[in-house]
Design a protein around this motif. Structure first.
Motif: not given
Length: 235
Positions: A206-235
């Motif tokens: 069930q929803e925890d209303a108190h814990r749902s109210r939050r602010v986050s700083f999220r570091a997003i890495t670029n591994a998906d971009i690197q994989i895309k570049r590999i596939l594009e280079a191979e094609s």
């Protein structure tokens, strides 16, 4: 007489030579197809190996960032009402009474003080990993609650506006904190409001209303971009 009507019978040797030629041709084609299949398998194996290497590097990078954040902030988490998620690399400020007044987007003084301490150190921790980062996202999250007169749809979009306003307020406050980093912040830090789309649930699902109210700083890495570049280079 029969030979005049139907012609001469073909000799067995001639027939045998005919089918032997077809057999050799089929065997040759099979070898060609086998060779193509082997080459394709080798190319696919190389491609998969490259992707696997990126995946391994991605995991190692995730662990390294998490360990660096924990080393820097472990002693501050309790007093700030914060936590660091190992899987998503989200630095979650999860004490809503410290962050904002109910229904407001202005940062409370206590949250400003936390950000003054947190943000310069946070950027310093991430600096060695910048080449592997796609972006740093300030995420705003709310509960599903609004006032009793609001429909579910109205509550969702009112909370969307609230969460977006709060993350913009956080980014606006931090924009000039470190003048030397202003250009990097402009290019790499985004403010996003998710409303109640990513609720925190309790053990009963069930929803925890108190814990749902939050602010986050999220570091997003670029591994998906690197994989895309590999596939594009191979094609």
């Amino acid at each position: 007489m029969m030979e005049q009507i139907f012609g001469k019978r073909r000799e067995p040797v001639e027939s045998g030579e005919h089918w032997l030629t077809i057999s050799d041709l089929m065997a040759g084609l099979m070898m060609v197809f086998l060779f193509i299949a082997i080459v394709f398998m080798l190319d696919t194996q190389k491609e998969n190996e490259k992707i696997k290497n990126v995946a391994v590097a991605y995991q190692e990078n995730q662990v390294a960032i998490y360990d660096a954040l924990m080393m820097e902030f472990e002693g501050d988490l309790d007093k700030w009402g914060a936590e660091i998620d190992r899987e998503t690399l989200s630095f979650n400020f999860k004490s809503p009474e410290v962050l904002f007044d109910v229904g407001k987007i202005s940062l409370k003084p206590g949250f400003q003080n936390i950000l003054d301490d947190f943000f310069p150190r946070y950027l310093s921790v991430l600096k060695p990993f910048r080449d592997s980062l796609d972006e740093v996202r300030i995420e705003g999250h709310t509960s599903s609650d609004w006032n009793a007169n609001s429909s579910e749809k109205e509550a969702y979009f009112k909370n969307m506006s609230l969460s977006q306003g709060r993350t913009r307020a956080v980014l606006y406050y931090l924009y000039g904190v470190i003048p030397s980093e202003t250009d990097w912040i402009k290019k790499n830090i985004a403010a996003v409001g998710f409303s109640s789309s990513r609720l925190v649930l309790n053990e009963k699902g069930q929803e925890d209303a108190h814990r749902s109210r939050r602010v986050s700083f999220r570091a997003i890495t670029n591994a998906d971009i690197q994989i895309k570049r590999i596939l594009e280079a191979e094609s």
